[in-house]
Design a protein around this motif. Structure first.
Motif, PDB file in Angstrom:
ATOM      1  N   THR A   7      27.436 -24.008 -35.799  1.00 43.44           N
ATOM      2  CA  THR A   7      28.058 -22.810 -35.245  1.00 43.44           C
ATOM      3  C   THR A   7      28.535 -21.943 -36.399  1.00 43.44           C
ATOM      4  O   THR A   7      28.841 -22.442 -37.486  1.00 43.44           O
ATOM      5  N   GLY A   8      28.588 -20.638 -36.168  1.00 40.08           N
ATOM      6  CA  GLY A   8      29.062 -19.729 -37.205  1.00 40.08           C
ATOM      7  C   GLY A   8      28.049 -19.520 -38.307  1.00 40.08           C
ATOM      8  O   GLY A   8      26.844 -19.660 -38.104  1.00 40.08           O
ATOM      9  N   LEU A   9      28.543 -19.188 -39.495  1.00 39.46           N
ATOM     10  CA  LEU A   9      27.680 -18.845 -40.616  1.00 39.46           C
ATOM     11  C   LEU A   9      27.366 -20.076 -41.462  1.00 39.46           C
ATOM     12  O   LEU A   9      28.204 -20.950 -41.653  1.00 39.46           O
ATOM     13  N   SER A  10      26.153 -20.128 -41.969  1.00 42.07           N
ATOM     14  CA  SER A  10      25.750 -21.164 -42.914  1.00 42.07           C
ATOM     15  C   SER A  10      26.131 -20.736 -44.323  1.00 42.07           C
ATOM     16  O   SER A  10      26.473 -19.570 -44.573  1.00 42.07           O
ATOM     17  N   GLY A  57      26.705 -30.192 -38.246  1.00 42.56           N
ATOM     18  CA  GLY A  57      26.835 -31.635 -38.108  1.00 42.56           C
ATOM     19  C   GLY A  57      25.513 -32.281 -37.766  1.00 42.56           C
ATOM     20  O   GLY A  57      24.698 -31.698 -37.042  1.00 42.56           O
ATOM     21  N   VAL A  58      25.299 -33.482 -38.293  1.00 42.76           N
ATOM     22  CA  VAL A  58      24.091 -34.255 -38.025  1.00 42.76           C
ATOM     23  C   VAL A  58      24.496 -35.708 -37.816  1.00 42.76           C
ATOM     24  O   VAL A  58      25.238 -36.268 -38.625  1.00 42.76           O
ATOM     25  N   GLY A  59      24.025 -36.324 -36.757  1.00 38.75           N
ATOM     26  CA  GLY A  59      24.322 -37.727 -36.494  1.00 38.75           C
ATOM     27  C   GLY A  59      23.748 -38.178 -35.170  1.00 38.75           C
ATOM     28  O   GLY A  59      23.122 -37.386 -34.453  1.00 38.75           O
ATOM     29  N   GLU A  60      23.970 -39.426 -34.852  1.00 41.37           N
ATOM     30  CA  GLU A  60      23.422 -39.978 -33.618  1.00 41.37           C
ATOM     31  C   GLU A  60      24.351 -39.804 -32.423  1.00 41.37           C
ATOM     32  O   GLU A  60      23.892 -39.729 -31.283  1.00 41.37           O
ATOM     33  N   GLU A  61      25.647 -39.747 -32.674  1.00 32.69           N
ATOM     34  CA  GLU A  61      26.610 -39.657 -31.572  1.00 32.69           C
ATOM     35  C   GLU A  61      27.759 -38.724 -31.955  1.00 32.69           C
ATOM     36  O   GLU A  61      28.189 -38.681 -33.107  1.00 32.69           O
ATOM     37  N   GLY A  62      28.263 -37.978 -30.975  1.00 29.42           N
ATOM     38  CA  GLY A  62      29.505 -37.233 -31.133  1.00 29.42           C
ATOM     39  C   GLY A  62      29.427 -35.937 -31.905  1.00 29.42           C
ATOM     40  O   GLY A  62      30.460 -35.295 -32.125  1.00 29.42           O
ATOM     41  N   VAL A  63      28.229 -35.528 -32.309  1.00 23.38           N
ATOM     42  CA  VAL A  63      28.099 -34.330 -33.143  1.00 23.38           C
ATOM     43  C   VAL A  63      28.452 -33.073 -32.358  1.00 23.38           C
ATOM     44  O   VAL A  63      29.251 -32.235 -32.803  1.00 23.38           O
ATOM     45  N   GLU A  64      27.840 -32.929 -31.181  1.00 23.91           N
ATOM     46  CA  GLU A  64      28.004 -31.681 -30.426  1.00 23.91           C
ATOM     47  C   GLU A  64      29.460 -31.461 -30.016  1.00 23.91           C
ATOM     48  O   GLU A  64      29.928 -30.323 -29.935  1.00 23.91           O
ATOM     49  N   ARG A  65      30.192 -32.549 -29.779  1.00 23.49           N
ATOM     50  CA  ARG A  65      31.606 -32.406 -29.402  1.00 23.49           C
ATOM     51  C   ARG A  65      32.387 -31.737 -30.528  1.00 23.49           C
ATOM     52  O   ARG A  65      33.195 -30.830 -30.276  1.00 23.49           O
ATOM     53  N   ARG A  66      32.153 -32.145 -31.770  1.00 21.02           N
ATOM     54  CA  ARG A  66      32.895 -31.568 -32.897  1.00 21.02           C
ATOM     55  C   ARG A  66      32.485 -30.125 -33.151  1.00 21.02           C
ATOM     56  O   ARG A  66      33.325 -29.267 -33.446  1.00 21.02           O
ATOM     57  N   ILE A  67      31.209 -29.835 -33.030  1.00 17.57           N
ATOM     58  CA  ILE A  67      30.757 -28.461 -33.246  1.00 17.57           C
ATOM     59  C   ILE A  67      31.303 -27.552 -32.149  1.00 17.57           C
ATOM     60  O   ILE A  67      31.665 -26.395 -32.409  1.00 17.57           O
ATOM     61  N   ASP A  68      31.409 -28.055 -30.928  1.00 18.58           N
ATOM     62  CA  ASP A  68      32.001 -27.259 -29.853  1.00 18.58           C
ATOM     63  C   ASP A  68      33.453 -26.892 -30.180  1.00 18.58           C
ATOM     64  O   ASP A  68      33.896 -25.769 -29.922  1.00 18.58           O
ATOM     65  N   VAL A  69      34.197 -27.847 -30.730  1.00 15.39           N
ATOM     66  CA  VAL A  69      35.584 -27.565 -31.110  1.00 15.39           C
ATOM     67  C   VAL A  69      35.620 -26.467 -32.167  1.00 15.39           C
ATOM     68  O   VAL A  69      36.437 -25.533 -32.088  1.00 15.39           O
ATOM     69  N   LEU A  70      34.736 -26.550 -33.148  1.00 16.49           N
ATOM     70  CA  LEU A  70      34.714 -25.543 -34.207  1.00 16.49           C
ATOM     71  C   LEU A  70      34.235 -24.194 -33.687  1.00 16.49           C
ATOM     72  O   LEU A  70      34.658 -23.144 -34.184  1.00 16.49           O
ATOM     73  N   ALA A  71      33.366 -24.210 -32.677  1.00 20.30           N
ATOM     74  CA  ALA A  71      32.929 -22.947 -32.075  1.00 20.30           C
ATOM     75  C   ALA A  71      34.110 -22.217 -31.443  1.00 20.30           C
ATOM     76  O   ALA A  71      34.250 -20.991 -31.566  1.00 20.30           O
ATOM     77  N   VAL A  72      34.962 -22.971 -30.757  1.00 18.46           N
ATOM     78  CA  VAL A  72      36.170 -22.377 -30.167  1.00 18.46           C
ATOM     79  C   VAL A  72      37.105 -21.893 -31.273  1.00 18.46           C
ATOM     80  O   VAL A  72      37.719 -20.823 -31.168  1.00 18.46           O
ATOM     81  N   ALA A  73      37.221 -22.657 -32.344  1.00 16.18           N
ATOM     82  CA  ALA A  73      38.075 -22.254 -33.462  1.00 16.18           C
ATOM     83  C   ALA A  73      37.615 -20.927 -34.058  1.00 16.18           C
ATOM     84  O   ALA A  73      38.439 -20.060 -34.396  1.00 16.18           O
ATOM     85  N   ILE A  74      36.305 -20.751 -34.187  1.00 12.74           N
ATOM     86  CA  ILE A  74      35.773 -19.496 -34.718  1.00 12.74           C
ATOM     87  C   ILE A  74      36.074 -18.344 -33.768  1.00 12.74           C
ATOM     88  O   ILE A  74      36.479 -17.259 -34.187  1.00 12.74           O
ATOM     89  N   GLN A  75      35.880 -18.580 -32.445  1.00 18.54           N
ATOM     90  CA  GLN A  75      36.184 -17.538 -31.464  1.00 18.54           C
ATOM     91  C   GLN A  75      37.645 -17.111 -31.569  1.00 18.54           C
ATOM     92  O   GLN A  75      37.974 -15.935 -31.443  1.00 18.54           O
ATOM     93  N   GLY A  76      38.507 -18.086 -31.780  1.00 15.63           N
ATOM     94  CA  GLY A  76      39.944 -17.803 -31.843  1.00 15.63           C
ATOM     95  C   GLY A  76      40.439 -17.399 -33.213  1.00 15.63           C
ATOM     96  O   GLY A  76      41.651 -17.271 -33.412  1.00 15.63           O
ATOM     97  N   LYS A  77      39.501 -17.235 -34.174  1.00 16.99           N
ATOM     98  CA  LYS A  77      39.855 -16.869 -35.552  1.00 16.99           C
ATOM     99  C   LYS A  77      40.894 -17.834 -36.128  1.00 16.99           C
ATOM    100  O   LYS A  77      41.846 -17.441 -36.818  1.00 16.99           O
ATOM    101  N   MET A  78      40.708 -19.103 -35.834  1.00 13.29           N
ATOM    102  CA  MET A  78      41.626 -20.125 -36.313  1.00 13.29           C
ATOM    103  C   MET A  78      41.340 -20.457 -37.769  1.00 13.29           C
ATOM    104  O   MET A  78      40.269 -20.154 -38.313  1.00 13.29           O
TER     105      MET A  78
END
Length: 595
Positions: free
Chosen positions: A386-389, A438-459
């Motif tokens: 999510t966000g910029l690379s 994030g890259v992995g077998e489990e739990g990756v999308e959950r963490r990226i979703d949290v960061l996506a919200v953080a970016i939206q909220g300018k956290m």
């Protein structure tokens, strides 16, 4: 509602005369009915953006007359599911069709015309010239359809390069339900055993995984040095390893120059610029898409610098009463402020809602923009961002800092913990979150979703330190990956954790200190490193130089951080290698190390 010239065959002299059609439009526009109760809303294109706009318009107005024109056979389908239908993970084509014209009429009172193309938009008369193929004979009819407000959702089309042999039977692109059905049928009919996928983007990799799932020997050909170009190269190193471990062949920095079939019914020979040849029973082209803008351009609607339809935050185009949504438009990135083409279903759905609200109500609804949040499954790995690379931040000339982490997706003492390779990008002064991968077998999308919200909220990373998330041993850690990333970044900004990155420094300029255990060091280490385990560090500090900067590292960064804090308080100039030996090896695999 609307005039009809249904008997006008496209092969007739009348249909061939544009001046006659223009005259009909003028006469129609001057005499059409205007005493309807609600607005006439026309939507060109269905799927995510158009179908969402139509449904939202109905929810906002029971009085509006809403009509959707879709040139394909399906108005609303799950194009993200097409690779999984090819791979027989999704068993039935019916599962891909989200809503039929009949459902739109019964549930929403929306008229849908499938297999119908809008040939022209008359912006002055606010009339569409519409063409429909009436039956299998190819006979067509043309009519005029008035609108008060128009939403364009023409989508994007697969890029088809001018490569010799590109039109051979057995070479496909995947954009629609019929495309996926044709691929399934071809594999079954030809008893295909091998496949070449040209392009290593999201769809290409999902197709490769599903073809592999069907038992086809699969080769991926990518013109760039890495697959999944939006992510940074070092983050993709484990993806390359996983693809090759699956038994699939991965050819990077290879350009296809020709396709050839020597014998009828025989394999297709795929030749690359390097002279390599691959024999394949089927080829999937997946090198990207381009926005469909011909209709908009002909109507005088302005295009952006990337070639997409230009819209404002209300989804309005340059022409009055015309909105545009979805894969065909350019929209602003919420982090960079740059305009981008983002062919993703999530933004298209939200854009459709915004366009509908503005078209049928007095609300002034605005679309916030995009941040390209995406996720993809690749041979058992989950890859999300999510966000910029970092590569984008460099291109924009924007100041940034980064953090690498490699924790388990839940606590290590609970069985089944899987490592996540995680990267956080942030502003080194304000701490504002700029992007995450994030890259992995489990739990990756959950963490990226949290960061996506953080970016939206300018956290900021200081906010991430305090984010309170779910915790139980089977699901995470008391300090979640999100918290840890914030803590590491915040420590850097505060000056508590001097950090360097393997791809940003000449390692030979530092005294390299490996603080892992001796067995780990012997299994592999950075050249010229000295091994002093963290458990022995306090007793052996006199072996370290005070007149030379020390760069210490461990496996993933945590022991290196503890060593850095201890050495800092004993007057050493010391830095921690972010992400430790694991990130170093990923950067090395991606050819990012400075020589």
């Amino acid at each position: 509602m609307g005039g009809s010239i249904m008997g006008l065959g496209l092969g007739s002299p009348m249909a061939r005369s544009s001046s006659v059609i223009h005259g009909v439009i003028r006469r129609f526009a001057s005499t059409r009915m205007v005493d309807i109760i609600g607005k006439r809303i026309a939507v060109i294109g269905g799927v995510a953006g158009g179908a969402s706009a139509a449904a939202r318009a109905r929810r906002m107005s029971e009085d509006a007359e809403i009509t959707v024109f879709e040139r394909g056979p399906y108005v609303s389908f799950a194009n993200c599911g097409l690779p999984y239908y090819v791979g027989n993970v999704i068993k039935s084509q019916d599962k891909l069709v989200l809503a039929s014209p009949e459902l739109f009429m019964k549930r929403y009172n929306i008229r849908v015309h499938t297999n119908t193309e809008v040939m022209r938009i008359d912006t002055r008369g606010k009339v569409l010239v519409v063409k429909k193929t009436s039956d299998d004979s190819g006979e067509s009819s043309v009519w005029l359809h008035p609108y008060d407000e128009l939403v364009l959702s023409p989508g994007a089309t697969a890029i088809k390069p001018s490569i010799p042999g590109i039109d051979l039977p057995g070479i496909f692109s995947i954009r629609t339900v019929p495309d996926s059905e044709h691929v399934r049928q071809y594999i079954e009919d030809t008893k295909a055993k091998s496949a070449v996928v040209v392009g290593g983007g999201f769809i290409g990799l999902e197709m490769a995984e599903n073809l592999h799932h069907l038992g086809l020997k699969t080769t991926i050909i990518e013109g760039l040095p890495q697959v999944m170009a939006p992510l940074d190269a070092e983050m993709i190193a484990p993806v390359h390893d996983r693809i090759r471990a699956s038994g699939s062949e991965l050819l990077l920095e290879e350009q296809v120059t020709s396709f050839e079939r020597k014998d009828t019914g025989g394999p297709i020979t795929v030749t690359t610029a390097a002279g390599k040849t691959i024999e394949s029973d089927i080829v999937i082209m997946s090198i990207g898409v381009r926005p469909v803008v011909d209709l908009a351009k002909a109507a005088g609607i302005e295009l952006g610098r990337k070639g997409g339809i230009s819209v404002d935050a209300s989804m309005r185009t340059s022409q009055p009463h015309i909105y545009a949504v979805g894969d065909a438009i350019e929209t602003e990135n919420v982090v960079s402020g740059e305009h981008e083409l983002v062919p993703l279903a999530g933004p298209a759905n939200r854009q459709g809602r915004v366009a509908a609200d503005n078209a049928v109500t007095d609300r002034q609804v605005r679309f916030r923009g995009v941040q390209s949040t995406s996720v993809c499954g690749v041979f058992g790995l989950t890859v999300a961002s999510t966000g910029l690379s970092e590569k984008t931040l460099k291109k924009l000339g924007r100041e940034y800092a980064k953090v690498y982490l490699h924790p388990g997706h839940h606590v290590s003492y609970y069985p089944g913990a899987k490592t996540i390779d995680f990267k956080l990008l942030y502003d080194p002064k304000s701490g504002q979150v700029l992007g995450a991968q994030g890259v992995g077998e489990e739990g990756v999308e959950r963490r990226i979703d949290v960061l996506a919200v953080a970016i939206q909220g300018k956290m900021t990373v200081f906010d991430l330190e305090e984010v309170e998330l779910c915790y139980a041993p089977a699901y995470g850690s008391a300090k979640d990956i999100t918290n840890m990333a914030g803590m590491v970044a915040a420590n850097f900004i505060r000056g508590d954790h001097p950090t360097l990155h393997a791809d940003q420094v000449q390692l030979g300029d530092y005294f390299l200190l490996d603080v892992r255990e001796q067995s780990e060091f012997q299994a592999g280490h950075i050249p010229n490193a000295t091994n002093v385990p963290l458990s022995e560090l306090r007793q052996r500090m006199d072996e370290l130089p005070l007149d030379r900067p020390i760069l210490c590292y461990c496996a993933v960064g945590q022991r290196g951080y503890n060593a850095t804090r201890a050495l800092m308080q004993n007057d050493f100039e010391v830095y921690n290698l972010s992400g430790g030996f694991r990130t170093y090896m990923a950067a090395k695999a991606a050819n990012l190390l400075l020589e």
